[in-house]
Write an enzyme that holds these catalytic residues in place. Structure first.
Site, PDB file in Angstrom:
ATOM      1  N   HIS A  66       0.814  -1.210   0.000  1.00 13.31           N
ATOM      2  CA  HIS A  66       0.000   0.000   0.000  1.00 13.31           C
ATOM      3  C   HIS A  66       0.852   1.266   0.000  1.00 13.31           C
ATOM      4  CE1 HIS A  66       0.478  -0.427   4.484  1.00 13.31           C
ATOM      5  NE2 HIS A  66       0.548   0.888   4.414  1.00 13.31           N
TER       6      HIS A  66
ATOM      7  N   ASP B 189       0.597  -7.594   1.304  1.00 17.19           N
ATOM      8  CA  ASP B 189       0.993  -6.216   1.577  1.00 17.19           C
ATOM      9  C   ASP B 189       2.512  -6.049   1.603  1.00 17.19           C
ATOM     10  OD1 ASP B 189       0.677  -3.571   2.022  1.00 17.19           O
ATOM     11  OD2 ASP B 189      -0.034  -3.729   4.086  1.00 17.19           O
TER      12      ASP B 189
ATOM     13  N   SER C  10       4.833   4.317   9.938  1.00 17.53           N
ATOM     14  CA  SER C  10       5.667   3.159  10.241  1.00 17.53           C
ATOM     15  C   SER C  10       5.406   2.001   9.296  1.00 17.53           C
ATOM     16  CB  SER C  10       5.426   2.706  11.687  1.00 17.53           C
ATOM     17  OG  SER C  10       4.086   2.287  11.866  1.00 17.53           O
TER      18      SER C  10
END
Length: 808
Positions: free
Chosen positions: A79, A110, A193
């Site tokens: 993402h 991801d 993060s």
């Protein structure tokens, strides 16, 4: 001689000292590890240049870490890399900046990779952080090193609590991972993060930070088995001198979403007791099995598998040695040759080796075992690789991710951003278009072909579905836009991961306009009938927000003041700026294009102009403006257009209540505001409140005042306020504009001609001369304030001057 109690105390002290020494060594080891790891962690800054798939245009901050400094490869989240066109750079530990290019983004999981040129790093030695997916275990103490909430570097500690957590669900309109386990840890990471390495004490990455829970302090870590496989394939391609991208990382899918369920729940789905015993016996420590949770429409599993099917085994060959037809089912003849498949990883390894081939699944449905043969689809082929930008809108094929979220077949034409053209037709973003101009559009190529065949300004039907009601087909009328926005198509090179841009060819010429006849519905008193053929509806669409405009679509009432040249008076709340597409609607039956002819810089009036040659007959008439001002207490007739149905005007007798100066508050965003303008206020009835504007006429039908909307502001909240604009001060301006418009019409030549060269019906007239303004803003004050109580007080106005003023 020491007593037993003294020996016990000495032993406790020795144990405490030993524990303290071990702890000190661990902390010292962590300090050295983190100092080394920090040199391999970078801040990733990403600009998404267009809406794509589930991402909006915008800027984001994240984290990445170097996994190959020789080839220049950085690992981060999917993402973050995104699957669409982006520009990105990285900020190193020493504040050095390097350019990044997307290398690979996984279609499901991801994780993704950026690439940089190692020669761009001049002033520090980057450190590689090796991947160690096999070292993750429950109870492992870890550190998350990354850019937390925009900080340069942040280090959060935690202990891995679970290795089999379900993938997090972020919502139905955004990216979600599936068909994988996640790790769970109470490290409470936050924005920025994403993509941080989760390292152990030796400095190896055991997981990838991906998300966090909004309801607890838990963070979600992605296991690294599949990122490690993708990295190895990309490294191999780069070292061989081939391009590296999605084509180098084979990915397969059955179009099925699986969930790992505990044995207690599997019993309720019909799992036989002997099957559970066999699984527990062959896989000690296993607590559940994989269950079919969702089947993506139009995939190989549709009509073959069902939600609730329990997966027992998966194989690349028929367990019985035969080759049944695709989708056929039978009872298995043997279980010995097909080991149990209870993990996502094992199934995915099998599918990724066989895109375009087939696999055999052994299932149990309601206690009955069966074997199904399913084709394996190429997962990358289900991800959008082309983008069409036209009319300010963004289109691409419906991705596998969104198809899974919305339970729709992948590949349809997905509206990533509705933009100017589609928003004017009330087609929202996330719509899936099935037809354009009565032609089926199953994919982006078919949609592009139909769109390119349409001329600018063509009005065509479009059929679409929305994700929350995809069983309902909707219809809208689309005005094709090829003037305000460039038309471009972007295509992804699967080997280089770069997007190439090509400009769309110009649209075909529009057909010659056909004059249309207008029939007004007239009713009411004579003065109403006299002015009705002069009332029109003005529609104004703004392609770019300039000069502080608050919206993009405006509608209001206009008055035809010169039918010979097509001049229409309207308020500046309807036409706030010159940049826009204007249309004029007559009697709710005929609509013609228009251009902005004049915007008053300080007063709430504007003039737009249409081509009278587009209308046939003489049903449209010029309104007559009265040179006589209205007086307080004078009666007149209000005639206006309703908000909903503008075919038949509404009318009501009104009385002038007062005349005053219009005061519009100053907004925080600079925009047009009417100043130094006197307005007329009436006894307002219900008819006036439910209109888009109107006029006040006397018994002969002459316009005494114009009922216009003002854009007002209170504490940065914008609202619409209607006031009466007297007709008398407008006469000189209208006369000058009519003269200029007539000169432009004669210069243009044949009616309906185009003198702009840009496909617009009319050219802008020469600037209006002879308009003078006072560069000051005035406001009314009472005579008591102006004169004061004694001579020389107040604002200094003498009593002699005050007595010269008329009463009132």
């Amino acid at each position: 001689m020491p007593t037993g109690q003294q020996l016990a105390l000495s032993g406790a002290a020795l144990a405490a000292l030993t524990a303290w020494t071990v702890r000190l060594r661990q902390e010292k080891g962590w300090e050295e590890t983190l100092e080394r790891v920090a040199k391999g962690v970078v801040v990733v800054r990403v600009n998404s240049v267009m809406a794509f798939d589930m991402n909006e245009r915008g800027f984001s901050l994240a984290t990445g870490f170097v996994v190959d400094k020789a080839l220049g490869i950085i690992l981060t989240n999917r993402h973050v890399v995104t699957t669409g066109p982006v520009t990105a750079d990285a900020v190193l530990h020493n504040k050095e900046e390097i350019e990044l290019t997307p290398l690979y983004a996984d279609p499901v999981h991801d994780f993704g990779f950026f690439k940089y040129d190692p020669a761009d790093v001049r002033f520090m030695e980057l450190q590689e952080i090796p991947l160690a997916p096999s070292e993750a275990r429950v109870g492992l103490e870890v550190r998350v090193v990354g850019n937390d909430a925009g900080e340069k570097i942040s280090i959060l500690s935690g202990t891995i609590a679970r290795l089999d957590r379900a993938a997090p669900n972020y919502g139905s309109h955004t990216y979600n991972d599936f068909n994988t386990f996640y790790f769970s840890c109470a490290s409470n990471t936050s924005g920025g993060s994403s993509g941080s390495p989760v390292v152990n004490a030796s400095g190896r990455a055991v997981a990838l930070n991906a998300g966090t829970s909004t309801k607890s302090a838990s963070s979600y870590y992605l296991p690294l088995q599949r990122p490690a496989r993708a990295l190895a394939l990309l490294q191999k391609a780069l070292l061989a001198g081939r391009g590296a991208g999605r084509a180098c990382v084979p990915r397969g899918t059955l179009g099925v979403v699986l969930q790992h369920r505990a044995f207690g729940e599997l019993k309720r789905l019909g799992l036989r007791r002997e099957t559970e015993a066999a699984v527990r016996g062959s896989l000690p420590g296993e607590t559940g099995m994989l269950v079919v949770d969702q089947i993506v429409p139009a995939g190989p599993a549709e009509g073959v598998l069902e939600p609730g099917d329990v997966l027992l085994a998966a194989s690349g060959s028929d367990p019985a040695g035969g080759a049944p037809l695709n989708g056929s089912s039978r009872a298995p003849s043997s279980r010995a040759s097909a080991p149990f498949c209870t993990s996502f990883l094992r199934l995915e390894e099998l599918l990724d080796e066989r895109p375009g081939e087939a696999v055999w699944l052994t299932l149990q449905r309601g206690g009955v075992e069966k074997v199904e043969r399913l084709a394996v689809l190429d997962l990358h082929a289900l991800s959008p690789a082309s983008v069409l930008e036209a009319g300010g809108c963004t289109f691409h094929s419906l991705s596998y991710q969104q198809a899974r979220n919305w339970n729709m077949p992948p590949g349809g034409v997905h509206v990533a951003f509705s933009g100017y053209m589609l928003s004017n037709a009330n087609v929202p973003s996330r719509a899936v278009i099935s037809e354009l101009n009565n032609c089926k559009t199953p994919d982006l190529d078919a949609f592009t072909s139909v769109f390119l065949s349409l001329p600018h300004g063509a009005r065509v039907p479009v059929r679409y579905r929305l994700p929350y009601s995809h069983h309902t087909e909707r219809l809208a009328v689309l005005d094709v836009e090829r003037t305000w926005f460039a038309g471009e198509r972007y295509d992804l090179d699967a080997l280089s991961s770069r997007w190439t841009c090509s400009t769309l060819p110009p649209p075909p010429p529009p057909p010659p306009p056909v004059p249309q006849r207008v029939a007004f519905a007239v009713a009411g008193p004579p003065e109403v009938r006299a002015v009705t053929p002069s009332l029109v509806r003005v529609l104004f669409d703004i392609p770019y927000q300039i000069d502080g405009v608050a919206g993009l679509k405006y509608a209001g009432m206009g008055v035809v003041v010169d039918a010979a040249v097509g001049l229409v008076l309207v308020d500046r709340n309807t036409v706030p700026v010159a940049l826009g597409a204007c249309r004029i609607e007559f009697a709710s039956t005929v609509e013609v294009p228009a251009v902005t002819a004049f915007l008053h810089p300080t007063h709430n009036i504007a003039l737009v102009r249409y081509d009278p040659a587009l209308l046939c007959g003489d049903s449209v008439r010029s309104a007559t403006l009265s040179p006589t001002p209205l007086e307080v207490g004078e009666e007149c007739m209000f005639v206006g257009l309703p908000r909903q149905d503008a075919a038949l005007p509404v009318f009501q007798q009104s009385v002038v209540r007062e005349t005053c100066v219009m005061e519009v508050g100053i907004a925080s965003v600079p925009r047009f505001r009417a100043v130094n303008e006197e307005v007329i206020r009436f006894d307002v009835g219900l008819a006036l409140e439910d209109t888009v504007g109107g006029v006040f006429v006397d018994e002969s039908g002459e316009v005494k005042a114009f009922w216009g909307a003002y854009c007002c502001c209170h504490e940065d909240e914008l609202y619409e306020q209607f006031e009466g604009v007297p007709a008398q001060p407008l006469l000189p301006i209208l006369a000058a504009c009519s003269e200029v418009a007539e000169a432009a019409r004669q210069k243009r030549g044949p009616p309906g001609g185009d003198d702009t060269g840009e496909g617009r019906p009319l050219g802008a007239p020469p600037p209006l001369s002879g308009l003078y303004l006072l560069d000051a803003e005035l406001r009314p004050v009472s005579l008591s304030v102006a004169c004061g109580s004694v001579a020389g007080s107040g604002l200094g106005l003498s009593r002699a001057w005050a007595e010269r003023l008329p009463p009132g």
